[in-house]
Write a protein that holds these residues in place. Structure first.
Motif, PDB file in Angstrom:
ATOM      1  N   PRO A 150       8.745   3.927  -5.995  1.00 15.08           N
ATOM      2  CA  PRO A 150       8.563   2.657  -5.676  1.00 15.08           C
ATOM      3  C   PRO A 150       8.060   2.098  -7.065  1.00 15.08           C
ATOM      4  N   PRO A 151       8.329   0.711  -7.447  1.00 11.68           N
ATOM      5  CA  PRO A 151       8.190   0.435  -8.744  1.00 11.68           C
ATOM      6  C   PRO A 151       7.012   0.084  -8.977  1.00 11.68           C
ATOM      7  N   GLY A 152       6.253   0.343 -10.155  1.00 12.56           N
ATOM      8  CA  GLY A 152       4.847  -0.235 -10.533  1.00 12.56           C
ATOM      9  C   GLY A 152       3.848   0.334  -9.708  1.00 12.56           C
ATOM     10  N   LEU A 153       2.616  -0.039 -10.016  1.00 15.92           N
ATOM     11  CA  LEU A 153       1.631   0.347  -9.447  1.00 15.92           C
ATOM     12  C   LEU A 153       1.154  -0.423  -7.789  1.00 15.92           C
ATOM     13  N   PRO A 154       0.680   0.167  -7.163  1.00 14.69           N
ATOM     14  CA  PRO A 154       0.319  -0.495  -5.820  1.00 14.69           C
ATOM     15  C   PRO A 154      -0.744  -1.744  -6.013  1.00 14.69           C
ATOM     16  N   GLY A 155      -0.366  -2.846  -5.413  1.00 16.09           N
ATOM     17  CA  GLY A 155      -1.177  -3.951  -5.313  1.00 16.09           C
ATOM     18  C   GLY A 155      -2.636  -3.780  -4.653  1.00 16.09           C
ATOM     19  N   PRO A 156      -3.390  -4.693  -4.704  1.00 12.40           N
ATOM     20  CA  PRO A 156      -4.984  -4.657  -4.013  1.00 12.40           C
ATOM     21  C   PRO A 156      -4.466  -4.550  -2.513  1.00 12.40           C
ATOM     22  N   ARG A 157      -3.494  -5.060  -1.915  1.00 14.11           N
ATOM     23  CA  ARG A 157      -3.335  -4.998  -0.598  1.00 14.11           C
ATOM     24  C   ARG A 157      -2.498  -3.658  -0.105  1.00 14.11           C
ATOM     25  N   ARG A 158      -3.326  -2.852   0.397  1.00 14.24           N
ATOM     26  CA  ARG A 158      -2.344  -1.557   0.864  1.00 14.24           C
ATOM     27  C   ARG A 158      -2.064  -1.395   2.080  1.00 14.24           C
ATOM     28  N   LEU A 159      -0.891  -1.081   2.479  1.00 13.09           N
ATOM     29  CA  LEU A 159      -0.274  -0.707   3.838  1.00 13.09           C
ATOM     30  C   LEU A 159      -0.807   0.804   4.178  1.00 13.09           C
ATOM     31  N   PHE A 160      -1.160   1.081   5.436  1.00 15.90           N
ATOM     32  CA  PHE A 160      -1.794   2.128   5.637  1.00 15.90           C
ATOM     33  C   PHE A 160      -0.841   2.454   7.084  1.00 15.90           C
ATOM     34  N   ILE A 161      -0.216   3.544   7.258  1.00 19.82           N
ATOM     35  CA  ILE A 161       0.320   3.964   8.393  1.00 19.82           C
ATOM     36  C   ILE A 161      -0.357   5.367   8.968  1.00 19.82           C
ATOM     37  N   GLU A 162      -0.919   5.023  10.100  1.00 19.80           N
ATOM     38  CA  GLU A 162      -1.443   6.129  10.800  1.00 19.80           C
ATOM     39  C   GLU A 162      -2.580   6.951   9.859  1.00 19.80           C
ATOM     40  N   GLY A 163      -3.235   5.823   8.979  1.00 23.90           N
ATOM     41  CA  GLY A 163      -4.507   6.245   7.861  1.00 23.90           C
ATOM     42  C   GLY A 163      -3.846   6.700   6.556  1.00 23.90           C
ATOM     43  N   VAL A 164      -2.554   6.751   6.515  1.00 27.10           N
ATOM     44  CA  VAL A 164      -2.043   7.350   5.186  1.00 27.10           C
ATOM     45  C   VAL A 164      -1.640   6.054   4.426  1.00 27.10           C
ATOM     46  N   PRO A 165      -2.211   5.753   3.235  1.00 28.40           N
ATOM     47  CA  PRO A 165      -1.649   4.797   2.291  1.00 28.40           C
ATOM     48  C   PRO A 165       0.264   5.009   1.926  1.00 28.40           C
ATOM     49  N   ALA A 166       0.776   3.640   2.070  1.00 27.78           N
ATOM     50  CA  ALA A 166       2.159   3.861   2.247  1.00 27.78           C
ATOM     51  C   ALA A 166       2.477   2.544   1.253  1.00 27.78           C
ATOM     52  N   ARG A 167       3.834   2.453   0.903  1.00 27.55           N
ATOM     53  CA  ARG A 167       4.570   1.563   0.161  1.00 27.55           C
ATOM     54  C   ARG A 167       5.758   0.949   1.074  1.00 27.55           C
ATOM     55  N   LEU A 168       5.943  -0.366   1.413  1.00 26.17           N
ATOM     56  CA  LEU A 168       7.294  -0.698   2.123  1.00 26.17           C
ATOM     57  C   LEU A 168       8.365  -0.511   1.340  1.00 26.17           C
ATOM     58  N   ARG A 169       9.307   0.107   1.542  1.00 29.76           N
ATOM     59  CA  ARG A 169      10.542  -0.058   0.630  1.00 29.76           C
ATOM     60  C   ARG A 169      11.986  -0.466   1.247  1.00 29.76           C
ATOM     61  N   VAL A 170      12.243  -0.541   2.791  1.00 26.40           N
ATOM     62  CA  VAL A 170      13.239  -0.963   3.235  1.00 26.40           C
ATOM     63  C   VAL A 170      12.780  -1.886   4.694  1.00 26.40           C
ATOM     64  N   VAL A 171      13.396  -2.996   4.673  1.00 29.90           N
ATOM     65  CA  VAL A 171      13.339  -3.815   5.936  1.00 29.90           C
ATOM     66  C   VAL A 171      14.695  -4.133   6.502  1.00 29.90           C
ATOM     67  N   VAL A 172      14.708  -3.819   7.608  1.00 30.78           N
ATOM     68  CA  VAL A 172      15.997  -4.000   8.510  1.00 30.78           C
ATOM     69  C   VAL A 172      15.580  -4.887   9.853  1.00 30.78           C
ATOM     70  N   VAL A 173      16.364  -6.094  10.036  1.00 27.72           N
ATOM     71  CA  VAL A 173      15.777  -6.869  11.008  1.00 27.72           C
ATOM     72  C   VAL A 173      17.385  -7.183  11.926  1.00 27.72           C
ATOM     73  N   ALA A 174      17.483  -7.282  13.001  1.00 29.17           N
ATOM     74  CA  ALA A 174      18.466  -7.480  13.721  1.00 29.17           C
ATOM     75  C   ALA A 174      18.404  -8.516  14.973  1.00 29.17           C
ATOM     76  N   PRO A 175      19.180  -9.381  15.529  1.00 29.02           N
ATOM     77  CA  PRO A 175      18.927 -10.038  16.742  1.00 29.02           C
ATOM     78  C   PRO A 175      19.393  -9.410  17.981  1.00 29.02           C
ATOM     79  N   PRO A 176      18.650  -9.225  18.749  1.00 23.31           N
ATOM     80  CA  PRO A 176      19.168  -8.592  20.238  1.00 23.31           C
ATOM     81  C   PRO A 176      20.371  -9.417  20.679  1.00 23.31           C
ATOM     82  N   GLY A 177      21.521  -8.599  21.075  1.00 22.66           N
ATOM     83  CA  GLY A 177      22.323  -9.512  21.449  1.00 22.66           C
ATOM     84  C   GLY A 177      23.551  -9.887  20.609  1.00 22.66           C
TER      85      GLY A 177
END
Length: 263
Positions: free
Chosen positions: A84-111
């Motif tokens: 991930p680019p740069g240092l993590p910001g002050p707001r951190r994402l945790f997944i099941e308690g593990v610090p993480a960085r969001l890298r790819v987001v996919v959205v799709a409509p149903p139907g």
């Protein structure tokens, strides 16, 4: 013989009389169904002829060929999104308690027949977990809009199959993939996330339902204190200060004499 000498027989009777020599050549079991055999033979002859005439007409009129519909390329190589680019910001994402960085987001409509604007992805993220849109901007996540998916239940499997990581499933990896529908506030859409964890885990692939996003993902404000190394970039660590109260050094040097050190 009919009135005024006209024949009252139906056209089908004339057709049967005309085809009688051919009908007599059929096996006795099929002679009763001669009309079915006749129309089957007509279709066998006319269908190829109609196809040939259509192609001939298109060639004579020089009509352009129909463009081949290209399926969108949905494959993503996750090796293109690390580190991930740069240092993590002050707001951190945790997944099941593990610090993480969001890298790819996919959205799709149903139907089919609906679409989602890329500018609305932030709202979709906040719909799943409030604050996730800001995390996507902070972590410079890649945003992808997929075409409508026929099956909401099948979307997680498609998402997990299209995003490729180097490690086989079950082995420790920095990648965690989450996919599923968002809560219906106001309308449920399909969401897939690829997150990079600070430490390798075996969390792997997660299939989410609408209520699991809030339970699985957490966002916290992390204060980076002086002397504390950032987990994602240990090379920027500042040497830690010694803990405990400092002790003054009040000792004096011992003066030398000819007979040795003085008492």
């Amino acid at each position: 013989m009919s009135f005024l000498g006209h024949d009252k027989r139906l056209p089908m009777d004339h057709l049967e009389k005309f085809l009688r020599p051919v009908i007599d050549l059929l096996p006795e079991s099929l002679q009763e169904y001669w009309l079915v055999v006749f129309w089957a033979a007509v279709l066998v002859v006319l269908l190829p002829l109609a196809w040939y005439q259509r192609r001939l007409l298109r060639a004579l009129l020089r009509l352009p060929r129909r463009p081949v519909r290209e399926e969108p390329q949905l494959d993503e190589d996750l090796a293109n999104f690390v580190p991930p680019p740069g240092l993590p910001g002050p707001r951190r994402l945790f997944i099941e308690g593990v610090p993480a960085r969001l890298r790819v987001v996919v959205v799709a409509p149903p139907g089919k027949g609906t679409s989602i604007a890329e500018t609305a992805i932030g709202e979709v993220l906040d719909q799943a977990r409030w604050g996730l849109g800001a995390i996507a901007r902070q972590d410079q996540a890649a945003l992808r809009v997929w075409p409508g998916q026929l099956s909401a239940h099948g979307f997680p499997a498609v998402f997990h199959r299209q995003l490729h990581k180097a490690e086989p499933e079950g082995q420790p990896s920095h990648w965690v993939l989450l996919a599923g529908p968002t809560p219906p506030r106001p309308q449920s859409v399909l969401l897939g996330l690829a997150v990079w964890t600070d430490a390798a885990t075996t969390i792997g692939l997660l299939t989410m339902d609408a209520g699991q996003w809030m339970k699985t993902l957490n966002i916290e404000t992390v204060e980076i204190q002086e002397g504390v190394a950032v987990p994602a970039a240990p090379e920027h660590a500042v040497p830690a200060r010694a803990e405990g109260p400092s002790v003054a050094n009040n000792s004096r040097p011992v003066a030398k004499t000819d007979g040795g050190p003085s008492a």
